[in-house]
Design a protein around this motif. Structure first.
Motif, PDB file in Angstrom:
ATOM      1  N   ALA A  93       0.827  -1.212   0.000  1.00  0.00           N
ATOM      2  CA  ALA A  93       0.000   0.000   0.000  1.00  0.00           C
ATOM      3  C   ALA A  93       0.861   1.262   0.000  1.00  0.00           C
ATOM      4  N   LEU A  94       1.971   1.261   0.760  1.00  0.00           N
ATOM      5  CA  LEU A  94       2.865   2.416   0.777  1.00  0.00           C
ATOM      6  C   LEU A  94       3.532   2.611  -0.583  1.00  0.00           C
ATOM      7  N   HIS A  95       3.908   1.537  -1.222  1.00  0.00           N
ATOM      8  CA  HIS A  95       4.526   1.620  -2.554  1.00  0.00           C
ATOM      9  C   HIS A  95       3.552   2.220  -3.569  1.00  0.00           C
ATOM     10  N   ALA A  96       2.297   1.815  -3.502  1.00  0.00           N
ATOM     11  CA  ALA A  96       1.302   2.357  -4.427  1.00  0.00           C
ATOM     12  C   ALA A  96       0.892   3.773  -4.055  1.00  0.00           C
ATOM     13  N   ARG A  97       0.857   4.080  -2.765  1.00  0.00           N
ATOM     14  CA  ARG A  97       0.437   5.415  -2.327  1.00  0.00           C
ATOM     15  C   ARG A  97       1.424   6.481  -2.765  1.00  0.00           C
ATOM     16  N   LEU A  98       2.708   6.185  -2.722  1.00  0.00           N
ATOM     17  CA  LEU A  98       3.733   7.138  -3.142  1.00  0.00           C
ATOM     18  C   LEU A  98       3.941   7.146  -4.646  1.00  0.00           C
ATOM     19  N   TYR A  99       3.264   6.246  -5.358  1.00  0.00           N
ATOM     20  CA  TYR A  99       3.407   6.135  -6.809  1.00  0.00           C
ATOM     21  C   TYR A  99       4.876   5.974  -7.183  1.00  0.00           C
ATOM     22  N   LEU A 100       5.528   5.018  -6.505  1.00  0.00           N
ATOM     23  CA  LEU A 100       6.939   4.761  -6.761  1.00  0.00           C
ATOM     24  C   LEU A 100       7.107   4.008  -8.073  1.00  0.00           C
ATOM     25  N   PRO A 101       8.270   4.120  -8.704  1.00  0.00           N
ATOM     26  CA  PRO A 101       8.490   3.399  -9.966  1.00  0.00           C
ATOM     27  C   PRO A 101       8.393   1.890  -9.773  1.00  0.00           C
ATOM     28  N   SER A 102       7.937   1.210 -10.801  1.00  0.00           N
ATOM     29  CA  SER A 102       7.804  -0.238 -10.720  1.00  0.00           C
ATOM     30  C   SER A 102       9.158  -0.930 -10.621  1.00  0.00           C
ATOM     31  N   ARG A 103      10.217  -0.251 -11.046  1.00  0.00           N
ATOM     32  CA  ARG A 103      11.548  -0.835 -10.955  1.00  0.00           C
ATOM     33  C   ARG A 103      12.100  -0.831  -9.530  1.00  0.00           C
ATOM     34  N   LEU A 104      11.434  -0.115  -8.642  1.00  0.00           N
ATOM     35  CA  LEU A 104      11.843  -0.120  -7.235  1.00  0.00           C
ATOM     36  C   LEU A 104      11.153  -1.279  -6.534  1.00  0.00           C
ATOM     37  N   PRO A 105      11.845  -2.335  -6.147  1.00  0.00           N
ATOM     38  CA  PRO A 105      11.183  -3.485  -5.522  1.00  0.00           C
ATOM     39  C   PRO A 105      10.752  -3.178  -4.098  1.00  0.00           C
ATOM     40  N   VAL A 106       9.793  -3.953  -3.638  1.00  0.00           N
ATOM     41  CA  VAL A 106       9.293  -3.748  -2.269  1.00  0.00           C
ATOM     42  C   VAL A 106      10.344  -4.157  -1.248  1.00  0.00           C
ATOM     43  N   GLN A 107      11.280  -5.027  -1.616  1.00  0.00           N
ATOM     44  CA  GLN A 107      12.335  -5.396  -0.685  1.00  0.00           C
ATOM     45  C   GLN A 107      13.218  -4.202  -0.348  1.00  0.00           C
ATOM     46  N   THR A 108      13.509  -3.368  -1.336  1.00  0.00           N
ATOM     47  CA  THR A 108      14.310  -2.171  -1.067  1.00  0.00           C
ATOM     48  C   THR A 108      13.518  -1.155  -0.251  1.00  0.00           C
ATOM     49  N   LEU A 109      12.222  -1.045  -0.513  1.00  0.00           N
ATOM     50  CA  LEU A 109      11.389  -0.149   0.291  1.00  0.00           C
ATOM     51  C   LEU A 109      11.324  -0.625   1.733  1.00  0.00           C
ATOM     52  N   ALA A 110      11.277  -1.948   1.927  1.00  0.00           N
ATOM     53  CA  ALA A 110      11.304  -2.484   3.292  1.00  0.00           C
ATOM     54  C   ALA A 110      12.628  -2.184   3.978  1.00  0.00           C
ATOM     55  N   ARG A 111      13.728  -2.238   3.232  1.00  0.00           N
ATOM     56  CA  ARG A 111      15.029  -1.891   3.814  1.00  0.00           C
ATOM     57  C   ARG A 111      15.084  -0.422   4.206  1.00  0.00           C
ATOM     58  N   ALA A 112      14.434   0.444   3.425  1.00  0.00           N
ATOM     59  CA  ALA A 112      14.417   1.869   3.760  1.00  0.00           C
ATOM     60  C   ALA A 112      13.687   2.149   5.065  1.00  0.00           C
ATOM     61  N   LEU A 113      12.848   1.233   5.513  1.00  0.00           N
ATOM     62  CA  LEU A 113      12.096   1.407   6.761  1.00  0.00           C
ATOM     63  C   LEU A 113      12.847   0.904   7.985  1.00  0.00           C
ATOM     64  N   VAL A 114      14.036   0.352   7.810  1.00  0.00           N
ATOM     65  CA  VAL A 114      14.814  -0.199   8.929  1.00  0.00           C
ATOM     66  C   VAL A 114      15.943   0.760   9.247  1.00  0.00           C
ATOM     67  N   ASP A 115      15.897   1.384  10.408  1.00  0.00           N
ATOM     68  CA  ASP A 115      16.937   2.308  10.827  1.00  0.00           C
ATOM     69  C   ASP A 115      18.153   1.526  11.316  1.00  0.00           C
ATOM     70  N   GLN A 116      19.297   2.181  11.301  1.00  0.00           N
ATOM     71  CA  GLN A 116      20.523   1.507  11.721  1.00  0.00           C
ATOM     72  C   GLN A 116      20.548   1.227  13.221  1.00  0.00           C
TER      73      GLN A 116
END
Length: 401
Positions: A93-116
Motif C-alpha cells: 500500500a505504501l509503494h502504491a500510495r507514493l506512486y513509486l516506480p515499478s523498478r523499485l522493488p518492495v524489498q528495497t522499500l522495506a530496507r528503507a524502513l529499517v533504521d541503523q
C-alpha cells in the motif's frame, strides 16, 4: 430413547475432533499418542471417506508446525527477513500510495524502513540509502534556490534549505505518507512499519549544539560568521555533530527523516536520475514556501545605504509620499525610498521612523528576491534533449557588515 440418540450423536461428532487433537499432539511433541475413543461407524460411504482419509489433515498440521517454527526463527533476527516483504500489505500500500516506480522493488522499500539503530548490519538497514538520498536532496534544493533567487543572502538560503529538506519537514512528510511505526523492532514485525530503537527517557539527544571541534574555536576572538558556516557547518548552517555522541537510539523525527532520505536514494539507484528528480519536484518543490518571510533585518536603512554604495547607486533618500491624521491618535504615514529618480521601496507606518524602516525593508527584499524569467538548473543538462548550457547569473549576495 432420547438419551440413546444423544449418545450416538455425541460419539459421531466428537470422535473426529478428538482424533484431530491426537494427531496434533503427535506432530508437535513427537509422541505416539494412542486414542482411547472407539472408531466411528459411518452411516454412508461419503462420511466415512471424509473421516478415514487423513492426508489433508496431516498436511494442515504439518503447515501449522512449519509456521510455528518460522515464527520462532524470525524472533532471532533484529529486522524482518527479506522474503517477508512480498507478503506485507502495508508495504504494498505504501509503494502504491507514493506512486513509486515499478523498478523499485518492495524489498528495497522495506530496507528503507529499517533504521541503523534497529539493525546494525549495513546490508539490511537504510544507512547507505539515506546517505545518498541526503546528498541528492541537498543538491537539488541548493541548485533550485541559487538559480531561482541568485541574490539571496546566505542566511536566507540556509533557512530555505531547512524548510525544504530539513528533518522537521521530512518527518512531517513521513506522517503525511501514512508511515506507521513499530513499538519495538524485531524480525517478527510487519516489514511495512518504520523500525528504530527509541532513545531512552532522560538521555541527551543530539542537537545543533553538539558540534565538532572547529579550528581556533578555543580562541576568544573566534566569531561564528557566515564564512565559518560555509566551511565548517552543514547545508543548513548548523554545526556538524561529532562522532561517538549517539545516545543508543534516535527520536521519531530523526528516524522518519532517515526513511525519507533512504526512499530518495533508493529511487535514484533503481529508477535513475530522471525519476529521482521528478520525485523531488512532486514531493518537495510542490510545498509552498514564502521566501519573503525568512528575512530578518536589524538595521535595514544602513544595509540599504551600503548596498547602494556597493552597486554604485545614488545615496537613498526617504521622502514622505502621503500622510493622514498627523495630529490624531492613529496617524498613517507613507514613505518612499528613492535613489535619484528611481523609487526603491515604499512603506506605511504609524510614525515617520516606522514607515522609513518598512520602506527600506521593502527595497532590500525587492533587490534580494530578484528572479530571472527562464530559470535553468545544472541538473537539467542530464536530460537527453537539453539545450546548450548558458551560465547562470549568481550575485555577490548580502552586504557584509
Amino acid at each position: 430413547m432420547k438419551r440413546l440418540q444423544l449418545q450416538r450423536w455425541s460419539s459421531s461428532v466428537l470422535a473426529p475432533r478428538a482424533r484431530t487433537v491426537n494427531r496434533l499432539h503427535q506432530h508437535i511433541y513427537g509422541q505416539r499418542y494412542q486414542s482411547t475413543v472407539s472408531p466411528v461407524q459411518a452411516r454412508d460411504d461419503q462420511t466415512a471417506a471424509i473421516f478415514e482419509d487423513s492426508t489433508t489433515q496431516d498436511e494442515q498440521l504439518a503447515q501449522i508446525v512449519k509456521d510455528s517454527h518460522t515464527r520462532r526463527s524470525h524472533l532471532q533476527y533484529p529486522s524482518p527477513p527479506v522474503e517477508a516483504a512480498q507478503q506485507s500489505a502495508k508495504l504494498a500500500a505504501l509503494h502504491a500510495r507514493l506512486y513509486l516506480p515499478s523498478r523499485l522493488p518492495v524489498q528495497t522499500l522495506a530496507r528503507a524502513l529499517v533504521d541503523q539503530t534497529a539493525d546494525p548490519n549495513p546490508n539490511f538497514n537504510n544507512a547507505s540509502l539515506a546517505t545518498l538520498g541526503h546528498d541528492l536532496l541537498s543538491y537539488y534544493a541548493t541548485e533550485h534556490l541559487i538559480c531561482t533567487y541568485p541574490r539571496l543572502p546566505l542566511t536566507v538560503i540556509f533557512a530555505a534549505m531547512y524548510a525544504y529538506a530539513g528533518p522537521k519537514t521530512l518527518a512531517a512528510m513521513a506522517r503525511e505518507w501514512g508511515v506507521e511505526m513499530a513499538t519495538l523492532p524485531g524480525g517478527e514485525v510487519d516489514p511495512g512499519l518504520l523500525q528504530f530503537r527509541r532513545v531512552e527517557p532522560g538521555s541527551e539527544v543530539e542537537t545543533g549544539s553538539s558540534r565538532s571541534a572547529r579550528p581556533y574555536e578555543h580562541n576568544k576572538l573566534w566569531r561564528k560568521t557566515v564564512t565559518s558556516k560555509v566551511f565548517y557547518d552543514d547545508e543548513f548552517g548548523d554545526p556538524l555533530k561529532g562522532p561517538g555522541m549517539s545516545a543508543g537510539g534516535v527520536t521519531t523525527e530523526q528516524a522518519s527523516a532517515e526513511f525519507v532520505r533512504a526512499v530518495m536514494g533508493a529511487i535514484y539507484l533503481h529508477a535513475g536520475r530522471a525519476a529521482a528528480k521528478r520525485f523531488f519536484e512532486q514531493h518537495f518543490l510542490s510545498r509552498h514556501l514564502n521566501i519573503s518571510e525568512l528575512f530578518n533585518f536589524r538595521a535595514p536603512a544602513r544595509d540599504l545605504t551600503r548596498l547602494c554604495a556597493r552597486e554604485s547607486f545614488e545615496r537613498p533618500v526617504a521622502k514622505v509620499i502621503s500622510e493622514t491624521g498627523r495630529h490624531s491618535r492613529h496617524p498613517v504615514f507613507v514613505v518612499g525610498i528613492f535613489s535619484g529618480q528611481d523609487k526603491l521601496g515604499e512603506g506605511a507606518g504609524a510614525s515617520l521612523i516606522e514607515a522609513r524602516e518598512r520602506a527600506a525593508v521593502a527595497a532590500l527584499k525587492g533587490w534580494y528576491l530578484y528572479s530571472p524569467l527562464n530559470v535553468r538548473v545544472p541538473s537539467s543538462m542530464e536530460e537527453p534533449s537539453a539545450l546548450p548550457w548558458k551560465p547562470v547569473h549568481v550575485d555577490l549576495g548580502e552586504v557584509i557588515v
